[in-house]
Write an enzyme that holds these catalytic residues in place. Sequence first.
Site, PDB file in Angstrom:
ATOM      1  N   HIS A 134       0.991   6.630  -2.959  1.00 47.42           N
ATOM      2  CA  HIS A 134       0.006   7.698  -3.137  1.00 47.42           C
ATOM      3  C   HIS A 134       0.352   8.914  -2.272  1.00 47.42           C
ATOM      4  CE1 HIS A 134      -4.241   9.292  -2.129  1.00 47.42           C
ATOM      5  NE2 HIS A 134      -3.813   9.897  -3.225  1.00 47.42           N
ATOM      6  N   HIS A 153      -6.304   5.269   2.535  1.00 45.99           N
ATOM      7  CA  HIS A 153      -7.109   5.478   1.327  1.00 45.99           C
ATOM      8  C   HIS A 153      -7.439   4.166   0.606  1.00 45.99           C
ATOM      9  CE1 HIS A 153      -4.962   9.474   1.780  1.00 45.99           C
ATOM     10  NE2 HIS A 153      -6.240   9.805   1.851  1.00 45.99           N
TER      11      HIS A 153
END
Length: 217
Positions: A134, A153
């Site tokens: 990501h 995250h």
Amino acid sequence: MAEGKKKDNVDPNRRAVIIGGAAAVAGIAAGIVIGGYAFPRTTKVIQPQVTVEKEVSTVTQVSTTTTTVPTQVPQQVGYVKQKVANISQLTSPGQYVTTMYMGYLVYIIKTGVPSENGVGPNNDIVGFSASCAHMGYILVYDPSNNCLLCPQHFSQYDATRGGMQVVGHPNQFLPQLILEYEESTGDIYALGFNRLVYGTYNTALQGLAQMSGGGNS
């Protein structure tokens, strides 16, 4: 005598009409018969017109002249074969080794179950980039669910299914190492990644630059 005279007293005009009519009929019949022989009917036979088209054949001539074109082979930049672990370091399910491969931080994990692209006696040893797909944060391995977790995250990747994303932001698999197991020594070698590591446009080329001290170019 009176009756005989009465019979002879026939209207001459009537007799002429009768005789003339009979003669006319006979003449018409004779004319038809004679005319049929004198002027036989002509039958016109119309022949069908046949159009024959000439077949045109195309002949392709092959040139016998050979033109030699110089072939330029581009330089191939690939991954290197590098030892990343030994099976003696991975004796129990959930154990892992953190190491570097071509300048990239990686995990070598024993999942304890046959895993996609796994090597070793039980096909349960796999390797992955430690950088989240990501945004590149360093992942943490959780042996309880065989997942690599992103503490930033909260993304998760399944180590048993080729690094498939389970939850979170990533829209692609985690880059997995192609491993090779040498049974005679127990050594485990990395042969390259199956996709780009986060932050690279050419993982192999940039890895070689890091190994030579050129930095991440």
